[in-house]
Design a protein around this motif. Structure first.
Motif, PDB file in Angstrom:
ATOM      1  N   ASP A  45       0.974  -1.283  -0.002  1.00 39.50           N
ATOM      2  CA  ASP A  45       0.016   0.040   0.090  1.00 39.50           C
ATOM      3  C   ASP A  45       0.947   1.263   0.112  1.00 39.50           C
ATOM      4  O   ASP A  45       1.986   1.198   0.527  1.00 39.50           O
ATOM      5  CB  ASP A  45      -0.807  -0.188   1.223  1.00 39.50           C
ATOM      6  CG  ASP A  45      -1.956   0.972   1.136  1.00 39.50           C
ATOM      7  OD1 ASP A  45      -1.988   2.082   0.825  1.00 39.50           O
ATOM      8  OD2 ASP A  45      -3.261   0.539   1.524  1.00 39.50           O
ATOM      9  N   ALA A  46       0.299   2.230  -0.498  1.00 40.92           N
ATOM     10  CA  ALA A  46       1.254   3.408  -0.535  1.00 40.92           C
ATOM     11  C   ALA A  46       1.156   4.187   0.838  1.00 40.92           C
ATOM     12  O   ALA A  46       1.736   4.981   1.291  1.00 40.92           O
ATOM     13  CB  ALA A  46       0.648   4.515  -1.554  1.00 40.92           C
ATOM     14  N   HIS A  47       0.052   3.392   1.601  1.00 39.35           N
ATOM     15  CA  HIS A  47      -0.411   4.453   3.111  1.00 39.35           C
ATOM     16  C   HIS A  47      -0.357   3.348   4.172  1.00 39.35           C
ATOM     17  O   HIS A  47      -0.492   2.315   3.862  1.00 39.35           O
ATOM     18  CB  HIS A  47      -1.686   5.020   2.723  1.00 39.35           C
ATOM     19  CG  HIS A  47      -1.946   5.776   1.477  1.00 39.35           C
ATOM     20  ND1 HIS A  47      -2.653   5.276   0.464  1.00 39.35           N
ATOM     21  CD2 HIS A  47      -1.723   6.742   1.185  1.00 39.35           C
ATOM     22  CE1 HIS A  47      -2.681   6.227  -0.637  1.00 39.35           C
ATOM     23  NE2 HIS A  47      -2.247   7.089  -0.135  1.00 39.35           N
TER      24      HIS A  47
HETATM   25 MN   LIG Z   1      -3.626   3.091  -0.013  1.00 43.45          MN
END
Ligand SMILES: [Mn+2]
Length: 318
Positions: A148-150
């Motif tokens: 995930d980017a987050h």
């Molecule tokens: Mn994300």
């Protein structure tokens, strides 16, 4: 319009990759796919990933009818021989009834697990994996591999604690979740320094995208204990937007498709994949179906890998 699927001999009316549909009330199969548009949408953005499962199925439709062919991504047939893959279709979620959605996801996941199947969820937004992982309460210890980017460690957003930005925080609070490895963080996201500290204090292993060219994939694989039961939580925004434009917040510097293969392949070789959630596909953000094709190929990779695992372990019902 003539499609690749026509040339490959696929047909309408079949599930993901052309596998048979099964009944969500009595799900059978070794690998069981289910779609859901949302679980706990935020009021501000609503169910913005509605239609995601249908788009990912469409992205994989080019390969339907190809079950007997070779998938080089897994170095074997699309589905290992003798393994039953089934599709429950899209579950009837209601953006107005988050609690009901969560109960439904928990119940269907629980039924799949009780019948000896491995659930594969197509989303839908990133609030879906939380109730899915709750269904493993009697099956711990569980390890989470999030791509995930987050980091998704916010406690509440807009007064909502079950939403897509709180997914990893909620999982960290589940007694059966023993470890969390998170890969692909980058750019300026929603997290604060306090949330990053909370994740690290809990013991989550964070492998930011910046580390990917410096051994990050091997670090991530090594952080999963040998023989562990692993649920893969793949947010499509973890992948690079060049290959995955169909997300709400495209952020440069994400995983390449080859890094995804190396990561999940390495984890599958070391541990046991017991579930997969692939979330955050936003059809209206996609460009000419490019993201859906990537998603279809990645979903076939993960389903094929789990089928190989079932064939190896003989834990299959077919
Ligand atoms: Mn994300």
């Amino acid at each position: 319009m003539v499609s690749l699927r026509d040339m490959f001999g696929g047909s309408e009316g079949e599930g993901f990759l052309g596998v048979p549909f099964a009944d969500p009330e009595a799900p059978e199969g070794d690998v069981v796919i289910m779609g859901a548009d949302c679980a706990t949408p935020y009021l501000s953005v609503g169910a913005y990933c509605a239609g995601g499962p249908a788009a990912v199925r469409a992205g994989a439709a080019a390969y339907a009818g190809h079950m007997g062919k070779y998938n080089f991504d897994i170095d074997g047939p699309v589905i290992a021989e003798g393994v039953a893959v089934r599709d429950l279709g899209d579950l009837p979620v209601d953006p107005e009834d988050a609690e009901g959605n969560r109960a439904l996801i928990r119940a269907v996941t629980g039924r799949v697990l009780a019948a000896g199947g491995i659930p594969v969820l197509l989303g839908g937004d990133d609030s879906l994996p939380t109730p899915m992982v709750q269904a493993y309460a009697d099956r711990g210890p569980l390890h989470i591999l999030q791509i995930d980017a987050h980091i998704d460690w916010r406690d509440t957003v807009e007064g909502e604690s079950w939403g897509l930005s709180s997914t990893m925080r909620r999982m960290s609070e589940m007694e059966h979740v023993a470890g969390i490895v998170q890969v692909g963080q980058r750019g300026i996201g929603s997290a604060t320094a306090a949330e990053v500290a909370a994740a690290r204090d809990w013991g989550a292993t964070l492998i930011p995208a910046q580390a990917l060219d410096c051994g990050g994939i091997v670090q991530a694989i090594s952080a999963i204990p040998v023989g562990a039961d692993v649920v893969v939580c793949l947010d499509w925004d973890g992948l690079d937007p060049a290959i995955m434009p169909g997300v709400i917040a495209p952020t440069a510097g994400g995983l390449s498709y080859r890094e995804l293969m190396a990561l999940v392949g390495g984890v599958a070789a070391r541990a046991r994949l017991v579930g997969v959630a692939m979330v955050e596909f936003m059809p209206e953000a996609d460009r000419d179906g490019a993201g859906a094709l990537t998603a279809g190929q990645a979903a076939a990779l993960l389903v094929g890998m789990i089928a190989q695992q079932c064939a190896r372990h003989g834990d299959k019902s077919a």
